[in-house]
Design a protein around this motif. Sequence first.
Motif, PDB file in Angstrom:
ATOM      1  N   TYR A  27      67.355  39.574  22.254  1.00  0.00           N
ATOM      2  CA  TYR A  27      66.509  39.020  23.318  1.00  0.00           C
ATOM      3  C   TYR A  27      65.474  38.071  22.726  1.00  0.00           C
ATOM      4  O   TYR A  27      65.261  36.956  23.215  1.00  0.00           O
ATOM      5  CB  TYR A  27      65.826  40.156  24.094  1.00  0.00           C
ATOM      6  N   LEU A  31      65.308  34.135  23.470  1.00  0.00           N
ATOM      7  CA  LEU A  31      64.133  33.590  24.162  1.00  0.00           C
ATOM      8  C   LEU A  31      63.522  32.452  23.338  1.00  0.00           C
ATOM      9  O   LEU A  31      63.174  31.388  23.867  1.00  0.00           O
ATOM     10  CB  LEU A  31      63.105  34.698  24.413  1.00  0.00           C
ATOM     11  N   ARG A  34      65.754  29.458  23.776  1.00  0.00           N
ATOM     12  CA  ARG A  34      65.647  28.820  25.088  1.00  0.00           C
ATOM     13  C   ARG A  34      64.377  27.956  25.152  1.00  0.00           C
ATOM     14  O   ARG A  34      64.395  26.833  25.643  1.00  0.00           O
ATOM     15  CB  ARG A  34      65.602  29.893  26.181  1.00  0.00           C
ATOM     16  N   ASP A 182      57.148  29.981  30.607  1.00  0.00           N
ATOM     17  CA  ASP A 182      57.678  29.323  31.808  1.00  0.00           C
ATOM     18  C   ASP A 182      57.162  27.906  31.946  1.00  0.00           C
ATOM     19  O   ASP A 182      57.924  26.977  32.137  1.00  0.00           O
ATOM     20  CB  ASP A 182      57.313  30.130  33.060  1.00  0.00           C
ATOM     21  N   HIS A 256      56.633  39.018  24.201  1.00  0.00           N
ATOM     22  CA  HIS A 256      57.510  39.358  25.322  1.00  0.00           C
ATOM     23  C   HIS A 256      57.667  40.878  25.454  1.00  0.00           C
ATOM     24  O   HIS A 256      57.536  41.611  24.476  1.00  0.00           O
ATOM     25  CB  HIS A 256      58.876  38.672  25.167  1.00  0.00           C
ATOM     26  N   ILE A 259      62.829  45.224  25.078  1.00  0.00           N
ATOM     27  CA  ILE A 259      64.037  45.712  25.754  1.00  0.00           C
ATOM     28  C   ILE A 259      64.102  47.223  25.525  1.00  0.00           C
ATOM     29  O   ILE A 259      63.924  47.686  24.389  1.00  0.00           O
ATOM     30  CB  ILE A 259      65.287  45.041  25.141  1.00  0.00           C
ATOM     31  N   ARG A 290      74.565  38.160  26.317  1.00  0.00           N
ATOM     32  CA  ARG A 290      73.623  37.143  26.777  1.00  0.00           C
ATOM     33  C   ARG A 290      73.316  37.350  28.259  1.00  0.00           C
ATOM     34  O   ARG A 290      72.152  37.287  28.674  1.00  0.00           O
ATOM     35  CB  ARG A 290      74.201  35.730  26.561  1.00  0.00           C
ATOM     36  N   ALA A 291      74.363  37.619  29.038  1.00  0.00           N
ATOM     37  CA  ALA A 291      74.158  37.806  30.476  1.00  0.00           C
ATOM     38  C   ALA A 291      73.305  39.040  30.743  1.00  0.00           C
ATOM     39  O   ALA A 291      72.382  39.015  31.570  1.00  0.00           O
ATOM     40  CB  ALA A 291      75.507  37.913  31.181  1.00  0.00           C
ATOM     41  N   ARG A 292      73.575  40.117  30.000  1.00  0.00           N
ATOM     42  CA  ARG A 292      72.798  41.336  30.211  1.00  0.00           C
ATOM     43  C   ARG A 292      71.310  41.097  29.926  1.00  0.00           C
ATOM     44  O   ARG A 292      70.421  41.678  30.563  1.00  0.00           O
ATOM     45  CB  ARG A 292      73.329  42.455  29.291  1.00  0.00           C
ATOM     46  N   LEU A 293      71.035  40.209  28.970  1.00  0.00           N
ATOM     47  CA  LEU A 293      69.645  39.920  28.605  1.00  0.00           C
ATOM     48  C   LEU A 293      69.027  38.782  29.419  1.00  0.00           C
ATOM     49  O   LEU A 293      67.876  38.436  29.225  1.00  0.00           O
ATOM     50  CB  LEU A 293      69.575  39.602  27.099  1.00  0.00           C
ATOM     51  N   GLY A 294      69.838  38.208  30.319  1.00  0.00           N
ATOM     52  CA  GLY A 294      69.294  37.173  31.196  1.00  0.00           C
ATOM     53  C   GLY A 294      69.416  35.765  30.651  1.00  0.00           C
ATOM     54  O   GLY A 294      68.643  34.874  31.056  1.00  0.00           O
ATOM     55  N   PHE A 295      70.385  35.540  29.755  1.00  0.00           N
ATOM     56  CA  PHE A 295      70.547  34.179  29.185  1.00  0.00           C
ATOM     57  C   PHE A 295      71.939  33.623  29.480  1.00  0.00           C
ATOM     58  O   PHE A 295      72.901  34.329  29.388  1.00  0.00           O
ATOM     59  CB  PHE A 295      70.337  34.217  27.666  1.00  0.00           C
TER      60      PHE A 295
END
Length: 295
Positions: A27, A31, A34, A182, A256, A259, A290-295
């Motif tokens: 994560y 992050l 990103r 953000d 952050h 998790i 990645r999807a599970r962590l929101g990416f």
Amino acid sequence: MSEGTGPAPVLRFAPSPNGHLHLGHAYSALLNARIAERWGGRLLLRIEDIDLGRTRPEFVAGILADLDWLGLRFPSPVRRQSEHFSDYAAARDAMAAGGLIYPCFCSRGQIAAEVAARAARGEAVPRDPDGAPLYPGTCRHVSAADATARREQGAPHTWRLDMAAALQRLAEPLVIRRFSPDDGVLETVSADPARWGDAVVARRDVPTSYHLSVVCDDAVQGITHVVRGQDLEAATDLHALLQRLLRLPAPAYHHHPLIRTEDGEKLAKSKGSESLADLRARGITAEHVRARLGF
Ligand code: GLU
């Protein structure tokens, strides 16, 4: 900043190779990536391997393989802290010459006994943000001549921050700049390093500590934005102090949320949390992670 007006941001992911990466690391790395991508910045990798007893080559190789599997690429060369002990020693020596740190000859057992004796006398035993009793200051009172003689005899010692002396040197209030991932908006909060007491700045076995290496490296690598877990939020107060004392630039910070497992426990190598390598071996794809962590 996100509009591309200032210099390009530089971020870093800085794992310690004393175990395998787990979802929490993934994560944090994703992050960082990103934010770097959105802001047209760079993300560097740094291997924090000052703990020579716990670092293992297979953990370093595992970190590189896991990050590659997640689809993350980093510029070379990757900075490895174990290759820069002389830089940290120079920073330690500068602090010693400035009277900001002192050698501490206490063993863990002696410190525990001193803390217990104080508690038995009914004295308050303050604790640091990690819950450890603050160092009772025993070696702060050792004379310079005595300390030099003991060092010359080869007595093992750490170097501790003289927190009171350090705080007295501050000409201006100590602050931390925090940013939002953000929209990049910054806020400034005051730092309270005193809650760490006379923290260890350099260990017995190596001329540094996590805190000293991290502030030196963030400066050397030109890090502008630090993104890491909330478990390191309190340490930032100490990092802000070291940056001021060593006249290093201070990055902006974002801590952050961690998790957690389904039952709310923090993920940790020490608790045997499932590693990224375990997930991969079970046939779980990087896309799924990645999807599970929101990416
Ligand atoms: N090496 C540290 C860890 O793995 C992180 C250091 C940092 O991000 O400042 O927990």
